[in-house]
Motif scaffolding. Structure first.
Motif, short mmCIF file in Angstrom:
data_model
loop_
_atom_site.label_atom_id
_atom_site.label_comp_id
_atom_site.label_asym_id
_atom_site.label_seq_id
_atom_site.Cartn_x
_atom_site.Cartn_y
_atom_site.Cartn_z
N SER A 190 22.23 15.14 14.19
CA SER A 190 23.35 14.95 15.12
C SER A 190 23.60 16.20 15.94
O SER A 190 24.56 16.24 16.71
N VAL A 191 22.79 17.23 15.75
CA VAL A 191 22.86 18.45 16.57
C VAL A 191 21.55 18.58 17.33
O VAL A 191 20.47 18.49 16.74
N ILE A 209 23.11 23.65 23.14
CA ILE A 209 23.20 23.21 21.76
C ILE A 209 24.41 22.28 21.68
O ILE A 209 25.54 22.69 21.96
N GLU A 210 24.16 21.03 21.30
CA GLU A 210 25.22 20.03 21.31
C GLU A 210 25.36 19.41 19.93
O GLU A 210 24.40 18.92 19.34
N PHE A 267 32.28 24.01 25.12
CA PHE A 267 33.10 22.85 25.52
C PHE A 267 33.50 22.07 24.28
O PHE A 267 32.66 21.72 23.44
N ASP A 268 34.80 21.81 24.15
CA ASP A 268 35.35 21.01 23.06
C ASP A 268 35.26 19.54 23.49
O ASP A 268 36.03 19.08 24.34
N LYS A 269 34.33 18.80 22.91
CA LYS A 269 34.08 17.42 23.33
C LYS A 269 35.23 16.50 22.95
O LYS A 269 35.58 15.59 23.70
N GLU A 270 35.81 16.71 21.79
CA GLU A 270 36.89 15.83 21.33
C GLU A 270 38.10 15.91 22.25
O GLU A 270 38.77 14.90 22.52
N HIS A 285 31.00 19.97 19.77
CA HIS A 285 30.97 20.99 20.82
C HIS A 285 29.66 20.95 21.60
O HIS A 285 28.63 20.50 21.08
N LEU A 286 29.74 21.46 22.80
CA LEU A 286 28.55 21.72 23.62
C LEU A 286 28.57 23.20 23.98
O LEU A 286 29.51 23.68 24.65
N LEU A 287 27.57 23.93 23.51
CA LEU A 287 27.45 25.36 23.79
C LEU A 287 26.30 25.56 24.76
O LEU A 287 25.19 25.07 24.53
N ARG A 288 26.56 26.29 25.83
CA ARG A 288 25.52 26.60 26.83
C ARG A 288 25.31 28.10 26.84
O ARG A 288 26.28 28.88 26.80
#
Length: 806
Positions: free
Chosen positions: A484-485, A514-515, A534-537, A519-522
């Protein structure tokens, strides 16, 4: 003629306990015991002196007394008890002067000696004191009240700090429970000697000193007709001093000199005498103050980052062992008793020798002995946990092969674990295994959160609170298929525009992503810099990078060598100013430097997690590697750092910065010894806002949400910006603040190591949230800190079963 409003000075004579400041620790403990022998003789020999000048002595901490009792002859103990009951010898409630590193259990153990001494003497000890330290954790107020203490004396040393007002004076301190304890907020210890020049042995000089200080008290509208000061043997010995046999004659001459109309009489007193005198002031005449007495000096823990982390880990191990054993068995455990003793003494307020020159032999000895407490306490706690696990597994002392695993949850909340077990457990099953060979421990959780490639991953196992499960290796659930990552590299097009937004040019850059489900980290794979989190929730960007600072950004802070590279750059101590509570902080402009280049930026992928690894070159560093891990089943982002500093005694600090995208007026909070504290709202006036010492976490948020840093191993944090400097009255709250981990510094000009040697391993967690539910954040931080306890079950050990700890 000026008639003094103050009629009496109560004088407390004591030895200020600084464990390892003036002498090495073993010498210090021996001297402290000798002082009690000397005091018994001295008090009996001076019985005939006039009232007031007849000396009294106060044991300001219980630990020296308890150690003395272990070797004292019955006749000596009888003399000691007689002098206590006669009011000539006073006692205080706490073992020693503590720091904000102590947890709630550690604070409670500070009262252990009190109960023993009360049984011996036959009277209650109702007063506690903390001399020298700049503050104490808020829950101490409740601990004292629960332990039968209703009067608390503080004697803050404002060096590198500040006193809470009113000082000198009294107030009612409201505890987290809402109860109140009366506080005498007194002058720093030795102030009788300093203010009245007692070391000059002159009544006239004493009068000059009192006249000057009385003007200070009149200017601040000091409200009482009595005053309280303490004496040691300054200027020869300020700390860890014996009794001063020369002082009673000076006090006699002062009291007999006819200076009554121009100055108060002096009377030797114990804490009981002060408490009785203070009790004449009604509660309704005293201000009520509520909040944490946040300690300025707690940043001293950053001078020994390896040992501080070790000591903090040991507390979690002790809690785990106690939960698995149960209170009765834990109380009988000599391993746990030894671990707690070492842990608590590391939390005592002395970090090193008074001359902290790293080349000084005594500084080297004192620092090593201090730091050894943390390491020995940690190993004893680890052994207690391993012994408990081994017994729970019911393994024979000698056996062949491993057939299963014992999974334990000693905590109060349910958890779901995904074990990653060593590959060596899954061999043919004939290898010999012994109790001693299973007791190897490398200083990390038994099943590390970032294990090596030789491990095998498995699926979820649910563990209720305070429970255990023994599972055959063959029955472990398989790891979930897929991940899931996800990690991917993409190419982004960046357009440059004119002021009127017309496109001018464009260029392409590679971006790593990395997702996780959370979270999504760029990141930039060339520089290793984190571009976005980025906080997806909550559909919200968390970061606002600035000034070269990105997520988990390294910062070295130091004095500017072209201006002043000594500790005078920020603080120029002047005892004449400090004794009048005048600040000696300097306006200073430190140099702050980030990492200069990334030597390696790599990504590793394993079951349900992806880790970004950054190996960095940075000023002042021999080695610096960071790991940032996103998990598929846990929203907490795991952070690890391995670092080693260049040996450098010049003042410097290391931070890790988290630039957050928050609106102005954000709020901040942290926890201390189990209490939740909102900065400013839940702090005493004058207490430290510049930095805080958390037990488990610190958090920043606005009305849309925020972020928390779980920092149990490196507990000192700063909120908003870099704040090492003059004390703040309140915390500035501009938009886009920094959340700063502050794991390393050598800023204290005495008492702390100036050189931090060796490889430092630290672990943090980063959590984003919407509504600021502080109790929930603390529970999550507890779960992050708790080690995953997985223990081998050998072929002759426990069969498949489960249960709860009683």
């Amino acid at each position: 003629m000026n008639h003094s409003r103050i009629k009496e000075i109560l004088l407390l004579h004591h030895s200020h306990l600084d464990v390892g400041y003036t002498h090495s620790q073993p010498i210090l403990w021996t001297l402290q015991q000798e002082y009690i022998d000397q005091v018994l003789d001295w008090l009996e020999q001076t019985e005939g002196l006039p009232e007031g000048a007849r000396p009294k002595w106060t044991c300001e901490a219980t630990e020296p007394v308890l150690r003395w009792l272990e070797r004292a002859q019955p006749s000596q103990i009888e003399r000691f008890v007689g002098l206590c009951r006669g009011g000539r010898l006073g006692l205080s409630a706490l073992r020693w002067h503590t720091t904000a590193l102590a947890n709630r259990a550690g604070l409670e153990r500070l009262l252990d000696g009190k109960r023993e001494l009360e049984r011996l003497v036959g009277t209650k000890i109702s007063t506690a004191c903390q001399h020298d330290v700049n503050g104490v954790s808020w829950p101490l107020a409740d601990v004292l009240l629960d332990g039968g203490v209703d009067f608390f004396v503080m004697g803050i040393n404002i060096h590198l700090g500040r006193a809470v007002p009113p000082r000198p004076g009294m107030f009612l301190w409201e505890a987290p429970s809402g109860r109140r304890i009366r506080v005498w907020n007194g002058n720093h210890y030795t102030m009788f000697d300093q203010l009245l020049y007692a070391w000059e042995d002159s009544v006239d000089r004493m009068a000059e000193g009192w006249a000057a200080y009385e003007r200070h008290l009149e200017a601040m509208d000091y409200p009482h007709d009595f005053f309280y000061l303490t004496t040691t043997c300054s200027p020869v010995m300020w700390d860890n001093a014996p009794n001063n046999p020369y002082l009673p004659d000076l006090i006699r001459r002062w009291n007999e000199s006819g200076r009554g109309p121009r100055g108060p009489r002096v009377r030797y007193a114990t804490f009981d005498d002060l408490r009785a005198r203070a009790a004449a002031v009604p509660d309704d005449k005293l201000p009520v103050l509520r909040g944490d007495w946040t300690d300025f000096w707690a940043f001293g823990g950053g001078s020994s980052p390896i040992s501080t982390a070790c000591n903090q880990q040991a507390k979690a191990l002790v809690e785990s062992a106690e939960a698995m054993l149960g209170s009765e068995a834990a109380g009988r455990s000599s391993l746990l008793a030894g671990a707690k003793g070492k842990i608590d003494l590391y939390d005592e307020h002395t970090f090193g020798y008074y001359d902290s020159d790293h080349a000084h032999p005594q500084a080297q000895t004192t620092e090593l002995l201090k730091q050894a407490l943390a390491h020995e306490g940690h190993e004893l706690a680890a052994l207690a946990v391993m012994d408990t696990l081994e017994r729970a597994a019911q393994n024979p002392i000698a056996d062949r092969g491993i057939k299963g695993v014992l999974l334990c949850n000693p905590g109060p909340h349910p958890i779901t674990v995904r074990p990653e077990l060593p590959g060596s457990w899954f061999s043919a099953g004939t290898e010999r295994t012994y109790r001693a060979s299973r007791m190897f421990y490398d200083g990390r959780p038994w099943v590390a959160r970032f294990p090596g490639a030789a491990s095998r991953a498995f699926g979820p196992v649910h563990l209720p609170p305070h429970s255990w499960k023994a599972l055959p290796l063959a029955d472990l659930p398989p790891a979930e298929s897929g991940s899931s990552v996800r990690h991917a590299m993409e190419v982004e097009t960046i357009e440059r525009r004119e002021a009127n937004f017309a496109p001018v040019a464009s260029f392409h850059r590679r971006v790593g992503k990395i997702e996780s489900p959370f979270h999504l980290l760029r990141y930039d794979p060339d520089s290793g810099r984190i571009i976005s989190l980025f906080d997806k929730e909550r559909n919200r960007e968390i970061l606002s990078p600035r000034g070269g600072l990105d997520f988990f950004g390294f910062v070295r802070e130091r004095a500017d060598a072209l201006v002043e590279d000594r500790r005078y750059a920020y603080y120029q101590r002047d005892l004449d100013k400090e004794k009048m509570d005048q600040s000696c902080w300097q306006d200073w402009s430190p140099v702050r430097e980030g990492a200069t280049r990334v030597t390696r930026c790599a990504v590793t992928e394993a079951a349900s997690r992806v880790t970004l690894i950054r190996e960095l070159q940075a000023p002042g560093m021999v080695h610096l590697v960071q790991r940032i891990t996103l998990h598929g089943h846990d929203p907490v982002i795991g952070l690890e750092v391995d670092m080693e500093l260049v040996s450098n005694p010049s003042p410097q600090a290391i931070y890790f910065a988290f630039p957050l995208r928050l609106k102005a007026g954000w709020k901040a909070a942290y926890d201390t010894a189990g209490a939740l504290v909102q900065v400013d709202d839940d702090q005493l006036p004058g207490a430290c806002r510049n930095w805080v010492t958390s037990e488990l976490f610190g958090a920043l948020w606005d009305e849309q949400g925020g972020a928390a840093l779980f920092a149990a191993e490196a507990p000192v944090l700063q909120f908003g910006d870099f704040h090492f400097g003059s004390p703040l009255d309140s915390l500035p709250r501009p938009e886009n603040p920094l959340l700063l981990a502050w794991p390393v510094n050598n800023y204290w000009d005495t008492n702390t190591p100036r050189v931090q040697q060796g490889r430092i391993h630290l672990r943090f967690g980063f959590s984003t949230f919407g509504k600021a539910d502080l109790p929930a954040l603390r529970r999550k931080a507890e779960g992050f800190r708790q080690p995953l306890l997985a223990w081998p079950v050998t072929n002759g050990g426990r069969d498949k079963s489960e249960g709860v700890f009683r």
